[in-house]
Motif scaffolding. Structure first.
Motif, PDB file in Angstrom:
ATOM      1  N   TRP A  16      44.742  47.724  55.490  1.00 17.78           N
ATOM      2  CA  TRP A  16      43.813  47.866  54.355  1.00 17.78           C
ATOM      3  C   TRP A  16      43.679  49.333  53.954  1.00 17.78           C
ATOM      4  CZ3 TRP A  16      41.865  43.923  51.608  1.00 17.78           C
ATOM      5  CH2 TRP A  16      41.861  42.649  52.188  1.00 17.78           C
ATOM      6  N   CYS A 118      44.772  46.547  38.615  1.00 16.89           N
ATOM      7  CA  CYS A 118      44.988  46.847  40.039  1.00 16.89           C
ATOM      8  C   CYS A 118      45.961  45.868  40.701  1.00 16.89           C
ATOM      9  CB  CYS A 118      43.667  46.814  40.786  1.00 16.89           C
ATOM     10  SG  CYS A 118      42.543  48.111  40.239  1.00 16.89           S
ATOM     11  N   HIS A 119      45.849  44.595  40.348  1.00 15.89           N
ATOM     12  CA  HIS A 119      46.714  43.582  40.987  1.00 15.89           C
ATOM     13  C   HIS A 119      47.922  43.342  40.096  1.00 15.89           C
ATOM     14  CE1 HIS A 119      43.693  42.447  44.011  1.00 15.89           C
ATOM     15  NE2 HIS A 119      42.800  42.602  43.055  1.00 15.89           N
ATOM     16  N   PHE A 132      36.619  50.415  46.482  1.00 17.37           N
ATOM     17  CA  PHE A 132      35.901  49.154  46.717  1.00 17.37           C
ATOM     18  C   PHE A 132      34.516  49.379  46.127  1.00 17.37           C
ATOM     19  CE2 PHE A 132      33.543  46.523  50.024  1.00 17.37           C
ATOM     20  CZ  PHE A 132      33.995  45.300  49.574  1.00 17.37           C
ATOM     21  N   VAL A 134      34.004  49.858  42.097  1.00 20.05           N
ATOM     22  CA  VAL A 134      34.301  50.862  41.076  1.00 20.05           C
ATOM     23  C   VAL A 134      33.089  51.050  40.166  1.00 20.05           C
ATOM     24  CG1 VAL A 134      35.776  51.402  39.080  1.00 20.05           C
ATOM     25  CG2 VAL A 134      36.771  50.306  41.084  1.00 20.05           C
ATOM     26  N   PHE A 158      40.553  51.416  49.326  1.00 23.90           N
ATOM     27  CA  PHE A 158      41.366  50.496  50.122  1.00 23.90           C
ATOM     28  C   PHE A 158      42.631  50.165  49.352  1.00 23.90           C
ATOM     29  CE2 PHE A 158      37.098  49.887  51.718  1.00 23.90           C
ATOM     30  CZ  PHE A 158      37.291  49.726  53.082  1.00 23.90           C
ATOM     31  N   LYS A 159      43.626  49.702  50.088  1.00 27.37           N
ATOM     32  CA  LYS A 159      44.844  49.229  49.420  1.00 27.37           C
ATOM     33  C   LYS A 159      44.477  47.984  48.616  1.00 27.37           C
ATOM     34  CE  LYS A 159      47.782  46.717  51.656  1.00 27.37           C
ATOM     35  NZ  LYS A 159      48.570  46.402  52.850  1.00 27.37           N
ATOM     36  N   LEU A 163      47.952  39.228  46.073  1.00 27.51           N
ATOM     37  CA  LEU A 163      47.266  37.949  45.815  1.00 27.51           C
ATOM     38  C   LEU A 163      48.198  36.763  46.053  1.00 27.51           C
ATOM     39  CD1 LEU A 163      45.073  38.870  42.704  1.00 27.51           C
ATOM     40  CD2 LEU A 163      44.467  38.918  45.126  1.00 27.51           C
ATOM     41  N   TYR A 172      37.876  36.464  52.712  1.00 22.80           N
ATOM     42  CA  TYR A 172      38.390  37.513  51.843  1.00 22.80           C
ATOM     43  C   TYR A 172      37.734  38.867  52.034  1.00 22.80           C
ATOM     44  CZ  TYR A 172      40.452  33.399  49.855  1.00 22.80           C
ATOM     45  OH  TYR A 172      41.159  32.250  49.716  1.00 22.80           O
ATOM     46  N   LEU A 173      38.436  39.861  51.536  1.00 22.35           N
ATOM     47  CA  LEU A 173      38.074  41.289  51.559  1.00 22.35           C
ATOM     48  C   LEU A 173      38.286  41.862  52.960  1.00 22.35           C
ATOM     49  CD1 LEU A 173      35.006  41.126  49.159  1.00 22.35           C
ATOM     50  CD2 LEU A 173      37.386  41.656  48.618  1.00 22.35           C
ATOM     51  N   LEU A 181      37.275  31.429  47.185  1.00 22.51           N
ATOM     52  CA  LEU A 181      37.975  32.154  46.119  1.00 22.51           C
ATOM     53  C   LEU A 181      37.087  32.385  44.895  1.00 22.51           C
ATOM     54  CD1 LEU A 181      41.672  30.994  45.704  1.00 22.51           C
ATOM     55  CD2 LEU A 181      40.796  33.304  46.063  1.00 22.51           C
ATOM     56  N   MET A 188      34.767  40.481  42.380  1.00 22.32           N
ATOM     57  CA  MET A 188      35.708  41.447  41.791  1.00 22.32           C
ATOM     58  C   MET A 188      35.296  41.780  40.358  1.00 22.32           C
ATOM     59  SD  MET A 188      38.476  42.658  43.342  1.00 22.32           S
ATOM     60  CE  MET A 188      37.816  42.992  44.955  1.00 22.32           C
ATOM     61  N   ALA A 189      35.014  40.731  39.568  1.00 18.88           N
ATOM     62  CA  ALA A 189      34.659  40.953  38.159  1.00 18.88           C
ATOM     63  C   ALA A 189      33.431  41.855  38.095  1.00 18.88           C
ATOM     64  CB  ALA A 189      34.393  39.615  37.471  1.00 18.88           C
ATOM     65  N   ILE A 205      40.725  31.322  36.533  1.00 14.78           N
ATOM     66  CA  ILE A 205      41.389  32.381  37.318  1.00 14.78           C
ATOM     67  C   ILE A 205      41.765  31.820  38.696  1.00 14.78           C
ATOM     68  CG2 ILE A 205      41.101  34.613  38.475  1.00 14.78           C
ATOM     69  CD1 ILE A 205      39.506  35.616  36.122  1.00 14.78           C
ATOM     70  N   LEU A 209      45.317  31.668  40.442  1.00 17.51           N
ATOM     71  CA  LEU A 209      45.622  32.252  41.764  1.00 17.51           C
ATOM     72  C   LEU A 209      46.347  31.232  42.649  1.00 17.51           C
ATOM     73  CD1 LEU A 209      42.356  34.307  42.484  1.00 17.51           C
ATOM     74  CD2 LEU A 209      44.578  35.178  41.734  1.00 17.51           C
TER      75      LEU A 209
END
Ligand code: HEC
Length: 219
Positions: A16, A118-119, A132, A134, A158-159, A163, A172-173, A181, A188-189, A205, A209
């Motif tokens: 990470w 980012c993704h 982590f 923003v 973090f990296k 996905l 997650y995270l 999910l 994230m949003a 979304i 995914l």
């Protein structure tokens, strides 16, 4: 949470916080780390030389079993743990029917809302570090890149994770704080983009995914 080894060869750094620059360097850590496997190569190698590994290593490496060759072999094996040809890959390669209408709409939302900033790339992530939190501040026990660089500016960086196969890799995270999910997409949003998505957008979304789920070596 341990990052998945699947498709890890496509990440620009490992872990990470990016503390290993590639798979071979990553593999070295757990073998000697006392909370993981706790080996000492000076004891391990003579033991391995008494097993079938001796011939197997000699067949591939001139100098037989060495720390370098052990980690090289592990890294080479990990490179095979890839999951190509997911429905989304097939869609990108021109098979319009490979993903559903909801998944196509989810992909559009993913792009339009800015997740793609980012993704992106072959791993839909794994190309850069990002903060982590923003837009809104977050707290975490791990300080991310700061722990590697000791640079205050790297705090909570973090990296961006891949996905691919995300529907299979809960929780997650980096600290596993979210199990679902839907929850991580909303998170994230909110924290990365300062947006609140409606239930329908979140569902689409998530549906997108799920088009990133593949099988090992399904060429
Ligand atoms: C500014 C960069 C950035 C943006 C924009 C962004 N993400 Fe992320 N994403 C990250 C980072 C960094 C992490 C890892 C966070 C952590 O745990 O430290 C992450 C983690 C995730 C995870 C969890 C991955 C795992 O293995 O646990 C998912 C799912 C995800 N993002 C989806 C999205 C979606 C969907 C959007 C758009 C709504 C989005 N991201 C927008 C940077 C971003």
């Amino acid at each position: 949470m341990p990052p998945t080894v699947l498709n890890s060869v496509f990440n620009f750094v490992q872990f990470w916080d990016g503390r290993a620059k590639n798979l071979q360097e990553q593999a070295l850590g757990p073998i000697t780390n006392h909370v993981e496997m706790g080996h000492d190569f000076n004891n391990l190698i003579p033991k391995m030389e008494k097993t079938h590994y001796n011939d197997k290593f000699k067949a591939i490496y001139k100098d037989g079993i060495t720390p370098y060759n052990i980690t090289n072999a592990i890294a080479e094996f990990e490179k095979t743990l890839i999951t190509p040809n997911t429905p989304f890959d097939k869609y990108l390669m021109g098979d319009n029917k490979a993903i559903t209408k909801d998944q196509k709409e989810g992909y559009e939302i993913f792009k339009n809302q800015g997740c793609i900033a980012c993704h992106h790339g072959i791993n839909i992530g794994g190309n850069l570090y990002a903060k982590f939190g923003v837009i809104s501040q977050l707290k975490s026990d791990s300080k991310g890149r700061l722990e590697v660089t000791q640079n205050e500016l790297d705090k909570y960086y973090f990296k961006v994770p891949t996905l691919r196969n995300i529907e299979l890799t809960a929780p997650y995270l980096h600290d596993g704080r979210i199990d679902e999910l839907e929850g991580v997409v909303k998170f994230m949003a909110h924290y990365q983009l300062g947006k609140s998505l409606d239930e329908n957008e979140v569902k689409k979304i998530v549906s997108f995914l799920k088009s990133l789920t593949g099988k090992i070596n399904s060429y």
